[in-house]
Design an enzyme around this catalytic site. Structure first.
Site, PDB file in Angstrom:
ATOM      1  CB  ALA A 129      26.011 -35.830  -5.524  1.00  0.00           C
ATOM      2  CG  ASN A 130      22.566 -33.627  -0.926  1.00  0.00           C
ATOM      3  OD1 ASN A 130      23.768 -33.421  -0.785  1.00  0.00           O
ATOM      4  ND2 ASN A 130      21.654 -33.132  -0.124  1.00  0.00           N
ATOM      5  NE  ARG A 131      21.073 -42.253  -0.615  1.00  0.00           N
ATOM      6  CZ  ARG A 131      21.826 -43.227  -1.101  1.00  0.00           C
ATOM      7  NH1 ARG A 131      21.764 -43.522  -2.401  1.00  0.00           N
ATOM      8  NH2 ARG A 131      22.645 -43.900  -0.327  1.00  0.00           N
TER       9      ARG A 131
END
Ligand code: CTP
Ligand code: CA
Length: 226
Positions: free
Chosen positions: A33-35
């Site tokens: 995931a991305n932040r």
């Protein structure tokens, strides 16, 4: 005909907003995931609704409450997010704020991958995810106003301009998300608006204030060019 104006200038308009990260499964218990907290995207959905728009918020996994007056569609993966966005077209407004994972695991494991003593770590083969903003920006049912974000850690304006062009957006809201700015995961944002006409820097604002100003900017696009 629609009469724009008053305090609900977007009454009668439809909008689709993406927010949050996407989660790309490695196996049933792990993901890439991305932040992203989803704060900015959720605030934009709420601000557009406040101006009268009928808003669908397509959100990846976040811990935030659903914004009031907004239809929320919850997704996990980028491919699901694209599908949910396309299902809302045609729409008048698209604001793609999600921090979409650029890659997914090419073949996610159906079972939890187990550690095996003495064996090397499992390699991850990645595949590119669809670009949701780019797809919307070049779509036959393209919204009249298409807005994207550009989270950068360097060359903010130059990268933002390239994204404006490549993705077929009317506006890129660019910001510097280097860890020392505290923007990522924080409550404030400091953005530059990049359009074909040039660059406009906004002062440091709360994410709600950025959302309200942006909703106002979008409403202005409809009243100036009926
Ligand atoms: N975006 C999207 N779908 C993707 C990747 C990005 O819709 N698969 C959207 C984001 O929601 C944002 C804009 O495109 O509005 C820019 O995202 P960003 O990650 O900054 O751009 P990328 O094109 O992915 O380039 P890079 O990550 O290499 O900077
Ligand atoms: Ca990206």
């Amino acid at each position: 005909a629609l009469l724009a104006g008053g305090d609900r200038p977007l009454a009668g308009r439809t909008a689709v907003v993406t927010s949050g990260p996407t989660h790309e499964p490695i196996d049933p218990v792990r993901y890439i995931a991305n932040r992203s907290s989803g704060r900015q995207g959720h605030a934009i959905a709420a601000a557009l609704a406040k101006l009268g728009a009928q808003v669908t918020l397509v959100s990846g996994p976040v811990t935030l409450a659903d914004p009031p007056g907004v239809t929320v569609v919850k997704v996990e993966r980028a491919e699901e997010m694209l599908e949910a966005v396309l299902a809302r077209l045609p729409a008048d407004i698209a604001v793609m704020v999600a921090a979409v994972a650029d890659w997914r695991v090419a073949a996610a494991n159906a079972e939890k991958i187990k550690k095996r003593p003495g064996e090397a770590p499992p390699p991850l083969l990645l595949a590119e995810n669809p670009d949701i903003l780019k797809t919307v920006g070049h779509h036959a049912g393209r919204p009249k106003v298409v807005v994207g974000f550009a989270a950068e850690t360097q060359d903010v304006e130059e990268n933002g301009r390239a994204k404006l062009e490549r993705k077929g957006a009317d506006l890129i809201v660019a910001n510097d998300v280097s860890p020392e700015t505290g923007i990522m995961g924080g409550t404030r944002n400091s953005v530059k608006l990049i359009t074909a006409a040039g660059v406009e820097a906004w002062p440091d604002l709360s994410k709600e204030e950025v959302a309200e100003r942006l909703a106002g900017w979008i409403a202005g696009r409809f009243s100036r060019q009926p």
